[in-house]
Design a protein around this motif. Structure first.
Motif, PDB file in Angstrom:
ATOM      1  N   ALA A  34      20.121  -6.115  60.804  1.00 55.22           N
ATOM      2  CA  ALA A  34      20.903  -6.812  61.819  1.00 55.22           C
ATOM      3  C   ALA A  34      22.249  -6.115  61.987  1.00 55.22           C
ATOM      4  O   ALA A  34      22.760  -5.506  61.054  1.00 55.22           O
ATOM      5  N   THR A  35      22.773  -6.187  63.185  1.00 50.01           N
ATOM      6  CA  THR A  35      24.072  -5.568  63.443  1.00 50.01           C
ATOM      7  C   THR A  35      25.124  -6.125  62.509  1.00 50.01           C
ATOM      8  O   THR A  35      26.014  -5.417  62.043  1.00 50.01           O
ATOM      9  N   SER A  36      24.998  -7.398  62.246  1.00 51.23           N
ATOM     10  CA  SER A  36      26.016  -8.018  61.406  1.00 51.23           C
ATOM     11  C   SER A  36      26.010  -7.428  59.996  1.00 51.23           C
ATOM     12  O   SER A  36      27.055  -7.335  59.360  1.00 51.23           O
ATOM     13  N   ALA A  37      24.816  -7.045  59.550  1.00 47.71           N
ATOM     14  CA  ALA A  37      24.742  -6.438  58.223  1.00 47.71           C
ATOM     15  C   ALA A  37      25.511  -5.131  58.201  1.00 47.71           C
ATOM     16  O   ALA A  37      26.247  -4.837  57.251  1.00 47.71           O
ATOM     17  N   VAL A  38      25.348  -4.359  59.274  1.00 45.83           N
ATOM     18  CA  VAL A  38      26.083  -3.103  59.364  1.00 45.83           C
ATOM     19  C   VAL A  38      27.575  -3.367  59.392  1.00 45.83           C
ATOM     20  O   VAL A  38      28.355  -2.745  58.654  1.00 45.83           O
ATOM     21  N   SER A  39      27.960  -4.303  60.225  1.00 46.49           N
ATOM     22  CA  SER A  39      29.374  -4.653  60.322  1.00 46.49           C
ATOM     23  C   SER A  39      29.921  -5.061  58.962  1.00 46.49           C
ATOM     24  O   SER A  39      30.991  -4.621  58.541  1.00 46.49           O
ATOM     25  N   TYR A  40      29.124  -5.886  58.275  1.00 49.98           N
ATOM     26  CA  TYR A  40      29.539  -6.357  56.961  1.00 49.98           C
ATOM     27  C   TYR A  40      29.713  -5.195  55.978  1.00 49.98           C
ATOM     28  O   TYR A  40      30.714  -5.100  55.264  1.00 49.98           O
ATOM     29  N   ALA A  41      28.726  -4.296  55.974  1.00 50.16           N
ATOM     30  CA  ALA A  41      28.783  -3.163  55.039  1.00 50.16           C
ATOM     31  C   ALA A  41      30.019  -2.311  55.284  1.00 50.16           C
ATOM     32  O   ALA A  41      30.735  -1.938  54.353  1.00 50.16           O
ATOM     33  N   VAL A  42      30.275  -2.024  56.556  1.00 52.56           N
ATOM     34  CA  VAL A  42      31.445  -1.203  56.877  1.00 52.56           C
ATOM     35  C   VAL A  42      32.721  -1.936  56.485  1.00 52.56           C
ATOM     36  O   VAL A  42      33.649  -1.344  55.928  1.00 52.56           O
ATOM     37  N   ASP A  43      32.736  -3.226  56.754  1.00 49.84           N
ATOM     38  CA  ASP A  43      33.902  -4.020  56.397  1.00 49.84           C
ATOM     39  C   ASP A  43      34.226  -3.929  54.915  1.00 49.84           C
ATOM     40  O   ASP A  43      35.350  -3.621  54.529  1.00 49.84           O
ATOM     41  N   THR A  44      33.220  -4.205  54.105  1.00 47.08           N
ATOM     42  CA  THR A  44      33.469  -4.184  52.669  1.00 47.08           C
ATOM     43  C   THR A  44      33.849  -2.787  52.211  1.00 47.08           C
ATOM     44  O   THR A  44      34.723  -2.614  51.368  1.00 47.08           O
ATOM     45  N   LEU A  45      33.207  -1.795  52.793  1.00 47.40           N
ATOM     46  CA  LEU A  45      33.561  -0.423  52.432  1.00 47.40           C
ATOM     47  C   LEU A  45      35.029  -0.156  52.727  1.00 47.40           C
ATOM     48  O   LEU A  45      35.769   0.363  51.894  1.00 47.40           O
ATOM     49  N   GLU A  46      35.444  -0.566  53.927  1.00 46.89           N
ATOM     50  CA  GLU A  46      36.837  -0.350  54.297  1.00 46.89           C
ATOM     51  C   GLU A  46      37.777  -1.060  53.333  1.00 46.89           C
ATOM     52  O   GLU A  46      38.794  -0.506  52.919  1.00 46.89           O
ATOM     53  N   SER A  47      37.427  -2.278  52.980  1.00 51.80           N
ATOM     54  CA  SER A  47      38.354  -2.999  52.116  1.00 51.80           C
ATOM     55  C   SER A  47      38.330  -2.432  50.702  1.00 51.80           C
ATOM     56  O   SER A  47      39.338  -2.412  50.010  1.00 51.80           O
ATOM     57  N   GLN A  48      37.177  -1.937  50.275  1.00 50.47           N
ATOM     58  CA  GLN A  48      37.115  -1.334  48.951  1.00 50.47           C
ATOM     59  C   GLN A  48      37.904  -0.042  48.892  1.00 50.47           C
ATOM     60  O   GLN A  48      38.577   0.251  47.910  1.00 50.47           O
TER      61      GLN A  48
END
Lengths: 302, 302
Positions: A34-48
């Motif tokens: 799902a697009t949201s999964a991608v968004s989520y992954a990128v989000d967490t990556l950015e914050s990490q």
DNA sequence: CAAGCTTGTTCAGAATTTTAGATATGACGA
DNA sequence: TCGTCATATCTAAAATTCTGAACAAGCTTG
């Protein structure tokens, strides 16, 4: 406190997909998520990581920031080594050995070796190679001790118990010296009397098994490795037998000359490839052996 | 169907910890996790890879299998590149630029450049460098177009609007030729008449801005790059001015000789390091500039 | 310029993965 | 033989990550 931040390969893979697809949605389709999964992954990556990977300010399109570009480059490198790991594991699963170790006689023509190893690396990119250049009896010793799985060397030095060996085309041994040497054609020494001049011969350190190969002179220097012998010959010190391919360039360039010696019976230095009977090489090693033999056949055709 | 198996960096990290600690329990302690978590991670890793990483047959101790050793080696490589990524990101977070691009005049002594870049890489291991060797006006052009952020070149060619530049010690320009050349000391030409001989000079392709630097002769060849000029001089074709450090080795070895020319006014080729005013280099670039200046000061001390 | 399509974000609940802790079992040493 | 240490296994709990829908903001097209 070792806290290397819980990066995950999957996150990086997602980042790369987004960078390649140019959009979150596109990456999601490609990854079957799902697009949201991608968004989520990128989000967490950015914050990490603590930095913004995409320019979210103005437009809604997924545009990498300059920092993002840099991270993508690094991520590619990580993904690549992960891919290498997987490839290596795939090989292991199919029975490939973890590495192939080879001892080669210094006499063995390096072009043939290089050629074979080049092919080997194309065929088995994931199998690391361990290469040792040794002389004479040291090859058999490495083989028996298990230091190496494949040995390429002179057959005289291989006692065959426990070893399986296959004959290869040998190398021509030719007597050479520097152009200024008395034995050289046109030199002042009378032919047939090379015994009186300093001969350089290859030997080994070990006390046992000290027979020499092709000794003619009385006056002799014993050298531990072929490279030293080569260097001394080039420097004009003494004469000696050398494998023909190794001195061909020197002879052509006039740095060495071939000696005319009727009583030279060195002839051909026989070569063979061998391995221990009770621990044969795996598929990759086997392939390398066959490659050497095939090369041999191809050479024989000329 | 791209199904690269959901490896995770964490799994690999656990594997490395176990390999290093020599036991699951030890690794668990080091990672502040339960032993069962470690066991689980290794288990899933093994099943994902499809091979056994540890010898579990006889003893209960954590002993890597040969395949395990190989995988550990690969895992180290993956962990290393992940570490590089983190280091790079850390730099970016602290404001480092994503790369530093430099254009250097071919006249700039390469030892000084190499020295500076070596230090740069020690100080900023994570910042990639982009290096271009150009001549004359091309440096200013690269700077203005944004192809490069830092330029090192002759000051004559830098019109200062929009550029900030700092003077560096210049290089001595000396007239040289091959030993056999008529102008060489001991040659057959009478001194004071170099104008009649072929002079090699550096120029650039672009039609605009075609002034030359230190033209003495009437008979002139214009060359696009310094390396060609160097090669022609060595080949004995013509004479010309060269930066002293670049021909020092040649002069010492006798491949070139320094010409005595009273009317040679080439003197010193001035050098400076510059950058665009409106897009100054980041911390790493700034540091590199200061490194060059400091190097300059150190040289001046002799 | 407005409708229609696509895209990225957010949220809640669900599915999955990972963890801790207890327990069982094998290996090793005294 | 017993005690200790290490690994494997199991269960429940905790954490992470996914989906799907609702929403907002471009971009395209008529």
């Amino acid at each position: 406190m070792t806290k290397p931040a819980p990066l995950s390969l999957d996150q990086l893979q997602v980042l790369l997909s987004v960078a390649e697809a140019g959009s979150f949605a596109g990456a999601a389709r490609r990854l079957n998520r799902a697009t949201s999964a991608v968004s989520y992954a990128v989000d967490t990556l950015e914050s990490q990581l603590g930095i913004a990977l995409f320019d979210r300010g103005t437009t809604r399109r997924a545009k990498l920031s300059t920092a993002g570009e840099a991270v993508v480059a690094e991520a590619k490198s990580v993904a690549y080594s992960a891919q290498m790991l997987r490839a290596r594991v795939k090989g292991l699963r199919e029975g490939l050995e973890t590495e192939v170790s080879v001892v080669v006689d210094a006499m063995f023509p390096s072009e043939r070796l290089v050629e074979a190893l080049k092919n080997f690396h194309v065929r088995f990119p994931t199998v690391p190679l361990r290469l040792k250049l040794e002389a004479l009896g040291e090859i058999e010793r490495s083989l028996r001790s298990g230091t190496a799985v494949i040995g390429i060397g002179g057959s005289v030095h291989m006692k065959s118990e426990g070893l399986r060996s296959i004959q290869l085309a040998g190398v021509q041994l030719v007597p050479v010296a520097a152009p200024g040497h008395p034995l050289a054609p046109g030199g002042r020494a009378k032919p047939g009397a090379p015994r009186e001049h300093l001969q350089l011969i290859l030997t080994e350190q070990s006390a046992t098994d000290r027979r020499d190969f092709g000794v003619v002179s009385v006056n002799v220097w014993r050298l531990g490795d072929l490279a030293s012998k080569h260097a001394l010959l080039l420097a004009g010190i003494g004469w000696g037998g050398m494998p023909e391919p190794m001195v061909r360039a020197d002879v052509d360039a006039g740095r060495l000359v071939r000696l005319q010696m009727p009583d030279w019976r060195g002839g051909v230095y026989p070569l063979q490839v061998a391995h221990k009977n009770d621990s044969p090489p795996g598929p990759a090693g086997q392939w390398l052996i066959e490659c050497l033999i095939a090369q041999d056949d191809a050479l024989a055709r000329f």
